[in-house]
Design a protein around this motif. Structure first.
Motif, PDB file in Angstrom:
ATOM      1  N   SER A  54       0.831  -1.207   0.000  1.00  0.00           N
ATOM      2  CA  SER A  54       0.000   0.000   0.000  1.00  0.00           C
ATOM      3  C   SER A  54       0.867   1.258   0.000  1.00  0.00           C
ATOM      4  N   TRP A  57       2.514   1.872  -3.378  1.00  0.00           N
ATOM      5  CA  TRP A  57       1.565   2.378  -4.369  1.00  0.00           C
ATOM      6  C   TRP A  57       1.280   3.860  -4.152  1.00  0.00           C
ATOM      7  N   ARG A  58       1.123   4.255  -2.864  1.00  0.00           N
ATOM      8  CA  ARG A  58       0.803   5.646  -2.544  1.00  0.00           C
ATOM      9  C   ARG A  58       2.045   6.521  -2.436  1.00  0.00           C
ATOM     10  N   PRO A 207       6.686   9.195  -5.746  1.00  0.00           N
ATOM     11  CA  PRO A 207       5.263   8.963  -5.993  1.00  0.00           C
ATOM     12  C   PRO A 207       4.780   9.718  -7.223  1.00  0.00           C
ATOM     13  N   ALA A 210      -0.372  13.715  -8.015  1.00  0.00           N
ATOM     14  CA  ALA A 210      -1.815  13.627  -8.207  1.00  0.00           C
ATOM     15  C   ALA A 210      -2.269  14.597  -9.286  1.00  0.00           C
TER      16      ALA A 210
END
Length: 226
Positions: A54, A57-58, A207, A210
């Motif tokens: 997790s 992925w983040r 990462p 966004a």
């Protein structure tokens, strides 16, 4: 490219480990099975790898260095002790082929997979020599657990492993085994630290940024007009 591969690999490790634990313990209660270091260390791998998958992925909140390293050492202990000490011991005659397969999963597949993950996907040059000593807290904690449990359990499985069986070894024999195994586990931990320091740093991938929301785009456009 390395990031999605790491995520998929860690998810595969979690699924395989959970399946191995389930099939190994399905003929007995899970609580009773937790008396074994093998099951405990596999459950630890499943939990830490789920967290790690997790986080990868983040791109945030990875397991602490000491926890990931300690997990790697613990499951390596499981694999080495089984294959070097326990593999030739007789097993229950009624054990099914599924049990034999799952036994290989928790004792061979999971240790190898966890080691491969550490080598290929973890960030290196973070272990300290003090970690090799600190990681012994879990094996020695398990020793205390096994000895306390033995005072409350009767029968042939009073001690989960023959090298902890005080009834056969006596306290002197147990003390010698603790010294030998404890020393071997410490050296194994030191080996992990030395290998970690020798490997390329292998910094985790950044990462993925966004996508800006529509509201954020509108605010940005408005500020440009002003």
């Amino acid at each position: 490219m390395r990031r999605p591969v790491a995520v998929l690999f860690r998810i595969a490790v979690v699924i395989t480990t959970v399946l191995g634990v389930h099939l190994t313990t399905r003929d007995s209660s899970f609580t009773a099975s937790l008396a074994y270091f093998t099951i405990q260390s596999n459950v630890l791998v499943a939990a830490v790898f789920a967290w790690s998958a997790s986080a990868t992925w983040r791109g945030v909140g990875h397991p602490p260095t000491w926890l990931k390293g300690g997990t790697t050492l613990s499951i390596a202990i499981t694999g080495l002790v089984y294959n070097l000490v326990l593999a030739d011991l007789p097993v229950a005659p009624h054990a099914s082929p599924i049990w034999h397969l799952s036994n290989q999963v928790v004792h061979v597949v999971t240790p190898i997979a966890a080691t491969v993950d550490w080598l290929l996907f973890d960030e290196h040059r973070r272990f300290r020599f003090s970690h090799a000593f600190a990681w012994l807290a879990y094996p020695f904690g398990y020793l205390g657990f096994a000895l306390v449990r033995a005072t409350t359990v009767d029968g042939p499985h009073r001690y989960p492993y023959p090298f902890l069986d005080v009834d056969v070894l006596g306290w002197d024999g147990l003390a010698l085994n603790v010294l030998l195994y404890g020393g071997a586990f410490w050296l194994l931990g030191l080996a992990l630290v030395l290998i970690d320091r020798a490997l390329p740093r292998n910094a985790p991938p950044a990462p993925v940024p966004a996508e800006p929301t529509r509201a954020a785009v509108s605010r940005s456009a408005g500020s440009d007009i002003c």
